[in-house]
Design a protein around this motif. Sequence first.
Motif, PDB file in Angstrom:
ATOM      1  N   THR A 142       2.192  18.310   1.381  1.00  0.00           N
ATOM      2  CA  THR A 142       2.895  17.339   0.547  1.00  0.00           C
ATOM      3  C   THR A 142       2.936  17.794  -0.908  1.00  0.00           C
ATOM      4  O   THR A 142       2.127  18.621  -1.344  1.00  0.00           O
ATOM      5  N   LYS A 143       3.883  17.222  -1.638  1.00  0.00           N
ATOM      6  CA  LYS A 143       3.972  17.494  -3.071  1.00  0.00           C
ATOM      7  C   LYS A 143       2.700  17.030  -3.772  1.00  0.00           C
ATOM      8  O   LYS A 143       2.249  17.654  -4.725  1.00  0.00           O
ATOM      9  N   GLN A 144       2.117  15.973  -3.244  1.00  0.00           N
ATOM     10  CA  GLN A 144       0.880  15.456  -3.823  1.00  0.00           C
ATOM     11  C   GLN A 144      -0.258  16.472  -3.696  1.00  0.00           C
ATOM     12  O   GLN A 144      -1.023  16.678  -4.640  1.00  0.00           O
ATOM     13  N   VAL A 189       0.841  -1.202   0.000  1.00  0.00           N
ATOM     14  CA  VAL A 189       0.000   0.000   0.000  1.00  0.00           C
ATOM     15  C   VAL A 189       0.874   1.250   0.000  1.00  0.00           C
ATOM     16  O   VAL A 189       0.607   2.202  -0.738  1.00  0.00           O
ATOM     17  N   ARG A 190       1.930   1.243   0.825  1.00  0.00           N
ATOM     18  CA  ARG A 190       2.840   2.387   0.889  1.00  0.00           C
ATOM     19  C   ARG A 190       3.481   2.643  -0.481  1.00  0.00           C
ATOM     20  O   ARG A 190       3.532   3.785  -0.959  1.00  0.00           O
ATOM     21  N   LEU A 191       3.919   1.574  -1.136  1.00  0.00           N
ATOM     22  CA  LEU A 191       4.548   1.728  -2.452  1.00  0.00           C
ATOM     23  C   LEU A 191       3.539   2.167  -3.515  1.00  0.00           C
ATOM     24  O   LEU A 191       3.870   2.987  -4.377  1.00  0.00           O
ATOM     25  N   GLN A 192       2.317   1.650  -3.442  1.00  0.00           N
ATOM     26  CA  GLN A 192       1.279   2.074  -4.384  1.00  0.00           C
ATOM     27  C   GLN A 192       0.977   3.567  -4.215  1.00  0.00           C
ATOM     28  O   GLN A 192       0.797   4.295  -5.203  1.00  0.00           O
ATOM     29  N   ASN A 193       0.928   4.027  -2.959  1.00  0.00           N
ATOM     30  CA  ASN A 193       0.702   5.450  -2.697  1.00  0.00           C
ATOM     31  C   ASN A 193       1.850   6.291  -3.234  1.00  0.00           C
ATOM     32  O   ASN A 193       1.627   7.376  -3.784  1.00  0.00           O
ATOM     33  N   LYS A 194       3.061   5.809  -3.088  1.00  0.00           N
ATOM     34  CA  LYS A 194       4.237   6.526  -3.590  1.00  0.00           C
ATOM     35  C   LYS A 194       4.182   6.614  -5.115  1.00  0.00           C
ATOM     36  O   LYS A 194       4.456   7.673  -5.694  1.00  0.00           O
ATOM     37  N   ILE A 195       3.815   5.513  -5.769  1.00  0.00           N
ATOM     38  CA  ILE A 195       3.680   5.518  -7.232  1.00  0.00           C
ATOM     39  C   ILE A 195       2.609   6.505  -7.664  1.00  0.00           C
ATOM     40  O   ILE A 195       2.793   7.263  -8.618  1.00  0.00           O
ATOM     41  N   GLU A 196       1.488   6.519  -6.942  1.00  0.00           N
ATOM     42  CA  GLU A 196       0.406   7.458  -7.270  1.00  0.00           C
ATOM     43  C   GLU A 196       0.872   8.900  -7.097  1.00  0.00           C
ATOM     44  O   GLU A 196       0.546   9.768  -7.911  1.00  0.00           O
ATOM     45  N   GLU A 197       1.638   9.161  -6.034  1.00  0.00           N
ATOM     46  CA  GLU A 197       2.169  10.502  -5.824  1.00  0.00           C
ATOM     47  C   GLU A 197       3.088  10.914  -6.973  1.00  0.00           C
ATOM     48  O   GLU A 197       2.995  12.035  -7.481  1.00  0.00           O
ATOM     49  N   ILE A 198       3.943  10.018  -7.397  1.00  0.00           N
ATOM     50  CA  ILE A 198       4.865  10.315  -8.500  1.00  0.00           C
ATOM     51  C   ILE A 198       4.080  10.606  -9.773  1.00  0.00           C
ATOM     52  O   ILE A 198       4.390  11.564 -10.500  1.00  0.00           O
ATOM     53  N   ARG A 199       3.067   9.820 -10.056  1.00  0.00           N
ATOM     54  CA  ARG A 199       2.230  10.050 -11.248  1.00  0.00           C
ATOM     55  C   ARG A 199       1.550  11.413 -11.186  1.00  0.00           C
ATOM     56  O   ARG A 199       1.495  12.138 -12.178  1.00  0.00           O
TER      57      ARG A 199
END
Length: 189
Positions: free
Chosen positions: A175-177, A131-141
């Motif tokens: 956050t950047k997001q 979940v943490r990695l999926q959130n990070k990927i979503e933030e990057i996108r």
Amino acid sequence: METALIVSSTDAGIKALFALLKGLHLRDIQFAMNSGEARRRLANQEYDLAVVNTPLRDEFGSDLACHIAESTTAGVLLLIKLEYAAEINAKVEASGVFVLEKPVSRSMFQYTVRMMETMEHRLQMLKRENVRLQNKIEEIRLVDRAKLVLMEYLKMSEENAHSYIEHQAMNMRCTKQEIAQSIIRTYQN
């Protein structure tokens, strides 16, 4: 583990398994006398552990064990006579069902349940990391999309757009997001 479902077609099997599970300090232990009753219970409640004592009246029990393992988060323990254990284990192990040979000792039963708890704990850790990695990927996108918006509407370079988002996040203490979402809302709505 807090809740368990015992599936056994005999009163003696239910009593014996209830006694084994009672030693594990579970909060709620329920039982079903056949697979149909077990499926109805599973439709209405989540269990942490399901123990299927084969054979059942309406089916052998391995299909039920696979169904539980594949459709719920419960750990599944299938109790089988020694002569069928290897064959059935080969059939159910891909679904994540644990097989124990009957007759089962108290120590082996409790060891297996503790091992299942450990595996569940590790699985939960992996799920949280996923979940943490999926959130990070979503933030990057999202940040990349916001950079493209800044490049298109404000004619910034990619480097300047990236710096702008980072500085805005620092200055506004968010956050950047959140900055990326704000940029996208501002220019694309």
